[in-house]
Motif scaffolding. Structure first.
Motif, mmCIF file in Angstrom:
data_model
loop_
_atom_site.group_PDB
_atom_site.id
_atom_site.type_symbol
_atom_site.label_atom_id
_atom_site.label_comp_id
_atom_site.label_asym_id
_atom_site.label_seq_id
_atom_site.Cartn_x
_atom_site.Cartn_y
_atom_site.Cartn_z
ATOM 1 N N GLU A 30 0.882 -1.173 -0.014
ATOM 2 C CA GLU A 30 -0.032 0.017 0.202
ATOM 3 C C GLU A 30 0.818 1.184 -0.030
ATOM 4 N N ILE A 71 -2.400 -7.148 -7.887
ATOM 5 C CA ILE A 71 -1.072 -6.800 -7.720
ATOM 6 C C ILE A 71 0.163 -7.349 -8.003
ATOM 7 N N PRO A 107 2.328 -1.925 -9.217
ATOM 8 C CA PRO A 107 1.008 -1.069 -10.222
ATOM 9 C C PRO A 107 0.372 -0.058 -9.627
ATOM 10 N N LEU A 108 0.423 -0.084 -8.191
ATOM 11 C CA LEU A 108 -0.396 1.011 -7.482
ATOM 12 C C LEU A 108 0.168 2.551 -7.731
ATOM 13 N N ALA A 111 -1.275 3.693 -10.791
ATOM 14 C CA ALA A 111 -2.605 3.934 -10.573
ATOM 15 C C ALA A 111 -2.432 5.392 -9.794
ATOM 16 N N LYS A 112 -1.808 5.748 -8.858
ATOM 17 C CA LYS A 112 -1.836 6.766 -8.031
ATOM 18 C C LYS A 112 -1.268 8.007 -8.913
ATOM 19 N N SER B 47 -7.088 -3.137 3.619
ATOM 20 C CA SER B 47 -5.744 -3.023 3.110
ATOM 21 C C SER B 47 -5.999 -3.607 1.584
ATOM 22 N N MET B 51 -6.335 -1.181 -2.124
ATOM 23 C CA MET B 51 -5.398 -1.657 -3.329
ATOM 24 C C MET B 51 -6.207 -2.014 -4.359
ATOM 25 N N LEU B 54 -7.813 1.055 -5.792
ATOM 26 C CA LEU B 54 -6.777 2.113 -6.688
ATOM 27 C C LEU B 54 -6.377 1.543 -7.732
ATOM 28 N N ASN B 55 -5.940 0.267 -7.834
ATOM 29 C CA ASN B 55 -5.443 -0.526 -8.934
ATOM 30 C C ASN B 55 -6.515 -0.612 -10.196
ATOM 31 N N GLN B 56 -7.793 -0.341 -9.909
ATOM 32 C CA GLN B 56 -8.874 -0.229 -10.918
ATOM 33 C C GLN B 56 -9.195 0.946 -11.198
ATOM 34 N N GLY B 57 -8.337 2.103 -10.841
ATOM 35 C CA GLY B 57 -8.462 3.511 -11.130
ATOM 36 C C GLY B 57 -9.888 3.837 -10.382
#
Lengths: 116, 222
Positions: A30, A71, A107-108, A111-112, B47, B51, B54-57
């Motif tokens: 995270e 992930i 990958p986060l 995305a961020k 958690s 994640m 977020l990963n899916q936008g």
């Protein structure tokens, strides 16, 4: 024995890998870690009897969760070695570093960036 | 205690994918002991969901909270000031907690995060087994402290049946025959004569056969 290992690796010291929790691993991702690996004592040599077995189980559970959420569970790994195996520690560090380089960043992070 | 098991994350994601502010609500009692819905499991699920989204936008807020219990008004009231801020609550409590939360906060969908399984004991860490079916009329005094209602596949009151062999049940070779356990226990207690007494027909109206049940205790009511 001034061994080198990749500077990308940040060591979090814990008294025993039995302390590693799934939550520690997930939180690391995270917070942007690209990979996490736990280095425990040889199986059967745990000072606390089963700490490294607990760690292995939790690493496996974290893998499953990371696979489920996209992930990638292969970003988590468990290694075992004895305290006298410095060269092997460095070898594992290189192995993990290269594996993560191949997998690319967490990958986060992308995305961020997109979300920002 | 009430034993529950985790639901797969995929199933929970499927239920909450259309919401944008979600509270993961744990319970400090039974589900904490059986490691399905306590503070730690809330943290792990929250958690993982953060994640995932977020990963899916998707911009989804996932908050965490664990109450002492979700089956009591006083503890559920602790989220009174925040409950309405959420599009949905994922309750990791047993079915009782999920329903009580839903009853208390009408406007917010409450989604179960665990499968509630049975009333059981922790045999060893990671192994929980059924001990009680809450039939409402306890007969353990007559059966050596071993319950044929919950531990016999047929719930028979004068056993064993013909399906028992070598002390095991016919439905599963690893499952002890409850009546074999009862006989062994009565023998150890020197009360094997009790086994000869035929159990009368049980009043199942106190079980689920009589519909949803309630316990009224005027002596403790205010």
């Amino acid at each position: 024995m001034r061994l080198k290992y990749p500077a990308s690796i940040k060591i979090v010291r814990i008294p025993c890998t039995g302390k590693v929790d799934i939550l520690h691993i997930l939180r690391a991702f995270e917070m942007g870690a690209d990979g996490v690996y736990a280095v425990g004592c040889m199986e059967g040599d745990c000072h606390y009897d089963s700490g490294n077995f607990w760690a292995r189980k939790r690493v496996e559970q974290a893998r499953k969760i990371l696979d489920t959420i996209g992930i990638g569970g292969e970003r988590v790994q468990m290694y075992n070695l004895s305290a006298g195996e410095g060269p092997l520690f460095a070898e594992y560090a290189v192995e993990m570093h290269e594996k993560i380089l191949k997998l690319g960043p967490n990958p986060l992070k992308l995305a961020k960036k997109k979300a920002a | 205690m009430i034993v529950a098991d985790k639901k797969p994350i995929e199933e929970i994601i499927g239920e909450i994918k259309d919401y944008t502010t979600i509270l993961i609500l744990g319970c400090n009692e039974c589900v904490t002991v059986c490691e399905a819905g306590g503070k730690k499991e809330v943290g792990i699920l929250a958690s993982a969901l953060r994640m995932y989204f977020l990963n899916q936008g998707k911009d989804v807020t996932i908050d965490e909270r664990t109450l002492e219990r979700q089956c009591d008004h006083e503890y559920l009231e602790e989220i009174r000031d925040v409950a309405d801020q959420y599009d949905a609550i994922v309750s990791l409590a047993c079915g009782v907690g999920v329903q009580f939360t839903a009853e208390k906060y009408h406007a917010v969908p409450v989604i179960p995060g665990v499968n509630t399984c049975f009333l059981g004991a922790t045999e060893t860490r990671g192994l929980w087994t059924e001990r009680c079916q809450a039939c409402g009329e306890c007969i353990l005094a007559r059966t050596g402290g071993i319950c044929p209602v919950s531990r016999c596949a047929k719930r028979i009151l004068n056993g064993p049946c013909g399906g028992a062999s070598n002390g095991k049940c016919e439905i599963n070779k690893e499952l002890d025959c409850a009546w074999q356990l009862i006989i062994d226990r009565l023998k150890a207690l020197g009360r094997l004569d009790d086994y000869e007494n035929i159990s009368p027909i049980k009043d199942w109206s106190t079980d689920r056969a009589g519909g949803p049940r309630r316990v009224v205790r005027e002596d403790v009511q205010l």
